[in-house]
Design an enzyme around this catalytic site. Structure first.
Site, PDB file in Angstrom:
ATOM      1  N   ARG A   1       0.832  -1.202   0.000  1.00 29.72           N
ATOM      2  CA  ARG A   1       0.000   0.000   0.000  1.00 29.72           C
ATOM      3  C   ARG A   1       0.874   1.264   0.000  1.00 29.72           C
ATOM      4  O   ARG A   1       0.562   2.264  -0.643  1.00 29.72           O
ATOM      5  CB  ARG A   1      -0.897  -0.052   1.246  1.00 29.72           C
ATOM      6  CG  ARG A   1      -1.643   1.216   1.561  1.00 29.72           C
ATOM      7  CD  ARG A   1      -2.345   1.076   2.910  1.00 29.72           C
ATOM      8  NE  ARG A   1      -3.046   2.297   3.269  1.00 29.72           N
ATOM      9  CZ  ARG A   1      -3.686   2.497   4.406  1.00 29.72           C
ATOM     10  NH1 ARG A   1      -3.751   1.530   5.317  1.00 29.72           N
ATOM     11  NH2 ARG A   1      -4.293   3.627   4.664  1.00 29.72           N
TER      12      ARG A   1
ATOM     13  N   GLU B   1      -2.114  14.500  13.035  1.00 28.44           N
ATOM     14  CA  GLU B   1      -3.147  13.458  12.996  1.00 28.44           C
ATOM     15  C   GLU B   1      -3.031  12.705  14.299  1.00 28.44           C
ATOM     16  O   GLU B   1      -2.093  11.950  14.502  1.00 28.44           O
ATOM     17  CB  GLU B   1      -2.934  12.524  11.797  1.00 28.44           C
ATOM     18  CG  GLU B   1      -3.174  13.184  10.450  1.00 28.44           C
ATOM     19  CD  GLU B   1      -4.615  13.609  10.204  1.00 28.44           C
ATOM     20  OE1 GLU B   1      -5.511  13.167  10.955  1.00 28.44           O
ATOM     21  OE2 GLU B   1      -4.839  14.384   9.271  1.00 28.44           O
TER      22      GLU B   1
ATOM     23  N   ASP C   1      -1.333  12.032  22.184  1.00 26.96           N
ATOM     24  CA  ASP C   1      -1.334  13.357  22.821  1.00 26.96           C
ATOM     25  C   ASP C   1      -0.007  14.105  22.653  1.00 26.96           C
ATOM     26  O   ASP C   1       0.033  15.329  22.814  1.00 26.96           O
ATOM     27  CB  ASP C   1      -1.612  13.216  24.322  1.00 26.96           C
ATOM     28  CG  ASP C   1      -3.080  12.866  24.562  1.00 26.96           C
ATOM     29  OD1 ASP C   1      -3.859  12.921  23.586  1.00 26.96           O
ATOM     30  OD2 ASP C   1      -3.420  12.535  25.713  1.00 26.96           O
TER      31      ASP C   1
ATOM     32  N   LYS D   1      11.854  11.064  11.789  1.00 29.00           N
ATOM     33  CA  LYS D   1      12.136  10.515  13.130  1.00 29.00           C
ATOM     34  C   LYS D   1      11.134   9.363  13.287  1.00 29.00           C
ATOM     35  O   LYS D   1       9.945   9.598  13.554  1.00 29.00           O
ATOM     36  CB  LYS D   1      11.956  11.621  14.151  1.00 29.00           C
ATOM     37  CG  LYS D   1      11.751  11.331  15.631  1.00 29.00           C
ATOM     38  CD  LYS D   1      12.374  10.156  16.262  1.00 29.00           C
ATOM     39  CE  LYS D   1      11.542   9.754  17.484  1.00 29.00           C
ATOM     40  NZ  LYS D   1      11.393   8.315  17.621  1.00 29.00           N
TER      41      LYS D   1
ATOM     42  N   ARG E   1      -5.590   0.882  15.926  1.00 28.34           N
ATOM     43  CA  ARG E   1      -5.727   1.731  14.740  1.00 28.34           C
ATOM     44  C   ARG E   1      -6.403   3.027  15.172  1.00 28.34           C
ATOM     45  O   ARG E   1      -7.343   3.001  15.970  1.00 28.34           O
ATOM     46  CB  ARG E   1      -6.558   1.020  13.665  1.00 28.34           C
ATOM     47  CG  ARG E   1      -5.873  -0.220  13.106  1.00 28.34           C
ATOM     48  CD  ARG E   1      -6.827  -1.114  12.335  1.00 28.34           C
ATOM     49  NE  ARG E   1      -7.542  -0.388  11.315  1.00 28.34           N
ATOM     50  CZ  ARG E   1      -8.851  -0.167  11.319  1.00 28.34           C
ATOM     51  NH1 ARG E   1      -9.606  -0.638  12.307  1.00 28.34           N
ATOM     52  NH2 ARG E   1      -9.419   0.509  10.372  1.00 28.34           N
ATOM     53  N   CYS E   2      -5.926   4.144  14.602  1.00 26.92           N
ATOM     54  CA  CYS E   2      -6.542   5.419  14.979  1.00 26.92           C
ATOM     55  C   CYS E   2      -8.018   5.401  14.630  1.00 26.92           C
ATOM     56  O   CYS E   2      -8.839   5.975  15.339  1.00 26.92           O
ATOM     57  CB  CYS E   2      -5.832   6.576  14.289  1.00 26.92           C
ATOM     58  SG  CYS E   2      -5.749   6.427  12.508  1.00 26.92           S
TER      59      CYS E   2
ATOM     60  N   GLY F   1       0.262  10.597  15.772  1.00 33.28           N
ATOM     61  CA  GLY F   1       0.480   9.905  17.038  1.00 33.28           C
ATOM     62  C   GLY F   1      -0.593  10.287  18.029  1.00 33.28           C
ATOM     63  O   GLY F   1      -1.698  10.689  17.634  1.00 33.28           O
TER      64      GLY F   1
ATOM     65  N   ASN G   1       1.976   2.314  14.812  1.00 31.67           N
ATOM     66  CA  ASN G   1       1.036   1.308  14.305  1.00 31.67           C
ATOM     67  C   ASN G   1       1.063   1.097  12.792  1.00 31.67           C
ATOM     68  O   ASN G   1       0.773   0.014  12.316  1.00 31.67           O
ATOM     69  CB  ASN G   1      -0.392   1.584  14.810  1.00 31.67           C
ATOM     70  CG  ASN G   1      -0.930   2.922  14.382  1.00 31.67           C
ATOM     71  OD1 ASN G   1      -0.178   3.802  13.960  1.00 31.67           O
ATOM     72  ND2 ASN G   1      -2.228   3.091  14.485  1.00 31.67           N
TER      73      ASN G   1
HETATM   74  P1  NAP Z   1       2.942   8.579  20.348  1.00 33.43           P
HETATM   75  O1  NAP Z   1       3.370   7.970  21.611  1.00 33.43           O
HETATM   76  O2  NAP Z   1       2.338   9.931  20.360  1.00 33.43           O
HETATM   77  O3  NAP Z   1       4.243   8.576  19.407  1.00 33.43           O
HETATM   78  C1  NAP Z   1       4.182   9.036  18.085  1.00 33.43           C
HETATM   79  C2  NAP Z   1       5.566   9.444  17.636  1.00 33.43           C
HETATM   80  O4  NAP Z   1       6.008  10.547  18.405  1.00 33.43           O
HETATM   81  C3  NAP Z   1       6.617   8.375  17.801  1.00 33.43           C
HETATM   82  O5  NAP Z   1       7.473   8.418  16.697  1.00 33.43           O
HETATM   83  C4  NAP Z   1       7.344   8.817  19.064  1.00 33.43           C
HETATM   84  O6  NAP Z   1       8.670   8.346  19.134  1.00 33.43           O
HETATM   85  C5  NAP Z   1       7.322  10.307  18.870  1.00 33.43           C
HETATM   86  N1  NAP Z   1       7.559  11.099  20.063  1.00 33.43           N
HETATM   87  C6  NAP Z   1       7.424  10.768  21.363  1.00 33.43           C
HETATM   88  N2  NAP Z   1       7.726  11.826  22.153  1.00 33.43           N
HETATM   89  C7  NAP Z   1       8.042  12.841  21.339  1.00 33.43           C
HETATM   90  C8  NAP Z   1       8.417  14.189  21.547  1.00 33.43           C
HETATM   91  N3  NAP Z   1       8.535  14.725  22.753  1.00 33.43           N
HETATM   92  N4  NAP Z   1       8.668  14.955  20.468  1.00 33.43           N
HETATM   93  C9  NAP Z   1       8.538  14.460  19.231  1.00 33.43           C
HETATM   94  N5  NAP Z   1       8.177  13.189  18.963  1.00 33.43           N
HETATM   95  C10 NAP Z   1       7.928  12.391  20.010  1.00 33.43           C
HETATM   96  O7  NAP Z   1       1.896   7.635  19.572  1.00 33.43           O
HETATM   97  P2  NAP Z   1       1.988   6.079  19.299  1.00 33.43           P
HETATM   98  O8  NAP Z   1       1.815   5.342  20.584  1.00 33.43           O
HETATM   99  O9  NAP Z   1       3.182   5.774  18.464  1.00 33.43           O
HETATM  100  O10 NAP Z   1       0.700   5.855  18.378  1.00 33.43           O
HETATM  101  C11 NAP Z   1      -0.567   5.676  18.913  1.00 33.43           C
HETATM  102  C12 NAP Z   1      -1.373   6.942  18.822  1.00 33.43           C
HETATM  103  O11 NAP Z   1      -1.335   7.449  17.501  1.00 33.43           O
HETATM  104  C13 NAP Z   1      -2.847   6.716  19.127  1.00 33.43           C
HETATM  105  O12 NAP Z   1      -3.317   7.758  19.933  1.00 33.43           O
HETATM  106  C14 NAP Z   1      -3.503   6.770  17.748  1.00 33.43           C
HETATM  107  O13 NAP Z   1      -4.864   7.130  17.773  1.00 33.43           O
HETATM  108  C15 NAP Z   1      -2.647   7.764  17.066  1.00 33.43           C
HETATM  109  N6  NAP Z   1      -2.735   7.629  15.623  1.00 33.43           N
HETATM  110  C16 NAP Z   1      -3.411   8.592  14.926  1.00 33.43           C
HETATM  111  C17 NAP Z   1      -3.532   8.473  13.553  1.00 33.43           C
HETATM  112  C18 NAP Z   1      -4.253   9.514  12.763  1.00 33.43           C
HETATM  113  O14 NAP Z   1      -4.027   9.588  11.564  1.00 33.43           O
HETATM  114  N7  NAP Z   1      -5.112  10.316  13.363  1.00 33.43           N
HETATM  115  C19 NAP Z   1      -2.993   7.379  12.888  1.00 33.43           C
HETATM  116  C20 NAP Z   1      -2.326   6.410  13.643  1.00 33.43           C
HETATM  117  C21 NAP Z   1      -2.199   6.553  15.008  1.00 33.43           C
HETATM  118  P3  NAP Z   1       9.058   7.127  20.144  1.00 33.43           P
HETATM  119  O15 NAP Z   1       8.382   5.933  19.594  1.00 33.43           O
HETATM  120  O16 NAP Z   1      10.531   7.068  20.060  1.00 33.43           O
HETATM  121  O17 NAP Z   1       8.556   7.506  21.503  1.00 33.43           O
END
Ligand code: NAP
Length: 576
Positions: free
Chosen positions: A196, A344, A327, A272, A377-378, A325, A249
């Site tokens: 994809r 997002e 919050d 990153k 999944r978001c 990601g 994810n």
């Molecule tokens: P996350 O904890 O927010 O992490 C996302 C990314 O941010 C990772 O690459 C993480 O790196 C990085 N990160 C962490 N702390 C940071 C900081 N202080 N500054 C910059 N980057 C930083 O999210 P996740 O657990 O990977 O993903 C799950 C979340 O993503 C869920 O809430 C989901 O709903 C959301 N999501 C939203 C969408 C959408 O399109 N709306 C799609 C998919 C997922 P590290 O891994 O090294 O900590």
């Protein structure tokens, strides 16, 4: 060492369970069994994991990882074949390199970050912990490379993107393998994600050529008080350096959904990757390297977001941030400077079910929407809001389908696989315990084995339960019974999130009114929420995001309008 894990069990059968019973299960070495049986045994071939760290032998890996799937996957394994140069093979441990200035490098920090396999809960891979100096250097080269990239013809940019897409698809096997090992993505979904992503890159190249190949021409006399003395030419120009941060994810897909639009629009790109998913991303970046993009145009900095993230997002060299990601994105948006942001974030996608809905269709969509990739999944269905009169019938149908979901390791392509980390599993368990304590009805027993959580439907959930509002990001789905459509819309709109929602009814007029009333970026009628096809606009409102994604919107977002005005000494009218 094989590890002992504790399985906590609730009493099943849609009754409100009263207590946990605890028993001990031992991970066992997997042997080849029929699919259904295999699905219940977690892979723990720790020797192959360690072997991987030392030698990355494709033979040992194909045996331990892709049992029964070798032919379908084919080819070299992660860190092998054309990917050999992206890893530093040491005497005691091997660490994947980071990518800067067109080369694969070891960080001067001498430190690495461990990536824990969610299934075995052992270190699977290691990546470099990059330093702030390395980030500074990357930003410098990205800025320089962007200047000449902006002068590269559009057709040439598109040509290179098409090449990268083809290389990515050709190497789907090792990248899928990394996805399986890093984020426990079911085997077939892992391959789908890579394919994809290749399609997304190609579509983006074509869309970019069309979109950026056109501008606008305006004349001044259409605005009151002006004669036709000014011709205005508009075009789209790149922003500069785009910082891309995807989540765990869909690390590959959500990285290329930022990389491809940035590059076609003439930007340079610093990636990153998420820590869980970093190795898949490094392989994907190598495909761009092999395609022959100029040095410094694409870089990939690895390290923990909590350590390197702020330095990256607040770096003065960054001209745009595209983040997906949780919050974390809200915090970034408060700290980032005066630059365009594409955010997002999380969601609590509601599924509103009316009395006239086709309940078989609804049940299929709830199970697919709520439990695919174990709910991580978001756009997963995260709360079902069903009219009381059809709730019993719907819950029965969903229960029957949940019972058929296979639970086990991603290598077996199980429907439900371990969630990404122990802390994630603990968080999900906290939501389950809260719902239990407050009297939700458990439609299945609650079972957990390490990071593996069995699919769970919670009926009779009430608004005072955390699960009614919070995003579990796991295979747990709450059902709230509603007395009116208004009640459902009210619950949906009372959420801080506003990503997607869906409504099931045979009455298109009602569906349209409900869609208009739901405060979400997208509403699906008679289908579960979904991100994609990748050229559809995709956006969240409230805490779910800023801006809109989808290929066309992302290209637009990563450009700025530039105008040139030709001023004539006298008015000039065509044919005048
Ligand atoms: P996350 O904890 O927010 O992490 C996302 C990314 O941010 C990772 O690459 C993480 O790196 C990085 N990160 C962490 N702390 C940071 C900081 N202080 N500054 C910059 N980057 C930083 O999210 P996740 O657990 O990977 O993903 C799950 C979340 O993503 C869920 O809430 C989901 O709903 C959301 N999501 C939203 C969408 C959408 O399109 N709306 C799609 C998919 C997922 P590290 O891994 O090294 O900590």
């Amino acid at each position: 060492m094989l590890s002992n894990v504790v399985t906590k069990t609730y009493v099943p059968d849609c009754s409100t369970a009263s207590s946990f019973s605890t028993n001990t299960t031992i991970y066992r070495r997997r042997i080849t069994l029929p699919r259904k049986t295999r699905a219940l045994s977690l892979i723990t071939n720790s020797s192959s994991v360690l072997h991987h760290q030392h030698h990355f032998s494709s033979v040992s890996l194909s045996k331990s990882i892709l049992v029964g799937e070798e032919r379908e996957f084919g080819g070299a394994m992660a860190g092998g074949g054309v990917f050999a140069e992206i890893i530093d093979v040491g005497d005691s441990t091997s660490v994947f390199k980071y990518y800067a200035d067109g080369e694969w490098k070891k960080s001067s920090s001498g430190k690495s970050v461990a990536i824990v396999n969610p299934t075995t809960r052992k270190t699977q891979y290691k990546v470099q912990a990059c330093t702030q100096e390395e980030v500074n250097k990357v930003m410098e080269t990205a800025k320089a490379a962007q200047k000449s990239w902006a002068k590269t013809p559009l057709w040439r940019r598109a040509e290179l993107l098409h090449k990268a897409a083809a290389i990515l698809k050709d190497h789907k096997a090792p990248i899928a393998e990394a996805l399986i090992k890093e984020i426990a993505k079911p085997a077939k979904d892992a391959v789908t994600e890579v394919v994809r992503s290749g399609d997304l890159i190609s579509y983006c190249a074509e869309e970019g050529v069309r979109l950026l190949g056109e501008g606008a021409f305006l004349v001044s006399d259409s605005f009151p008080g002006n004669e036709r003395t000014k011709y205005c030419l508009t075009s789209k120009i790149p922003l500069g350096v785009v910082l891309a941060i995807p989540p765990f994810n869909y690390p590959v897909n959500l990285a290329v959904s930022k990389i491809a639009p940035a590059l076609i629009a003439g930007n340079s790109l610093v990636l990153k990757p998420p820590t869980q998913g970093a190795v898949s991303c490094l392989h994907m970046v190598h495909c761009f390297h092999l395609a022959g993009f100029p040095k410094g145009l694409i870089s990939c900095i690895t390290g923990k977001g909590s350590e390197i993230g702020d330095f990256l997002t607040m770096h003065p060299g960054v001209n745009c941030i595209s983040f997906t990601g949780g919050d974390t994105g809200i915090a970034i948006s408060k700290k980032a400077g005066m630059i365009p942001l594409q955010m997002e974030l999380g969601g609590k996608d509601a599924c509103i079910v009316l009395e006239d809905a086709d309940l078989d269709l609804v049940a299929s969509n709830i199970v697919k929407g709520g439990f695919s990739y174990s709910g991580q999944r978001c756009t997963a269905v995260k709360v079902v809001l069903v009219m009381e009169s059809v709730a019993d019938a719907l819950v029965e149908k969903v229960k029957a389908k949940v019972a058929k979901l296979s639970v086990g390791p991603p290598e077996d392509d199980s429907d439900i696989t371990p969630v990404v980390s122990e802390s994630s599993a603990n968080f999900i368990e906290g939501l389950v315990l809260d719902a239990k304590q407050k009297g939700a009805t458990f439609c299945q027993e609650y079972k957990r084995d390490g990071n593996l959580i069995w699919p769970l439907l919670l009926d009779n959930v009430r608004p005072d339960m955390r699960i009614a509002w919070e995003e579990p990001f796991g295979p747990v789905l709450p059902v709230i019974r509603i007395g009116s459509v208004e009640e459902g819309i009210h619950h949906c709109n009372a959420s801080n999130f506003g990503l997607q929602g869906c409504v099931f009814t045979k009455d298109i007029n009602k569906a349209m009114l409900i869609s208009d009333a739901m405060e979400t970026g997208t509403v699906q009628i008679n289908s579960a929420p979904a991100r994609g096809p990748d050229h559809f606009p995709f956006q969240g409102i409230k805490d779910s995001g800023i801006g809109s994604q989808g290929i066309t919107n992302s290209i637009n977002m990563m450009t700025k309008v530039k105008t040139t005005v030709i001023n004539l000494p006298t008015p000039s009218y065509t044919m005048g």
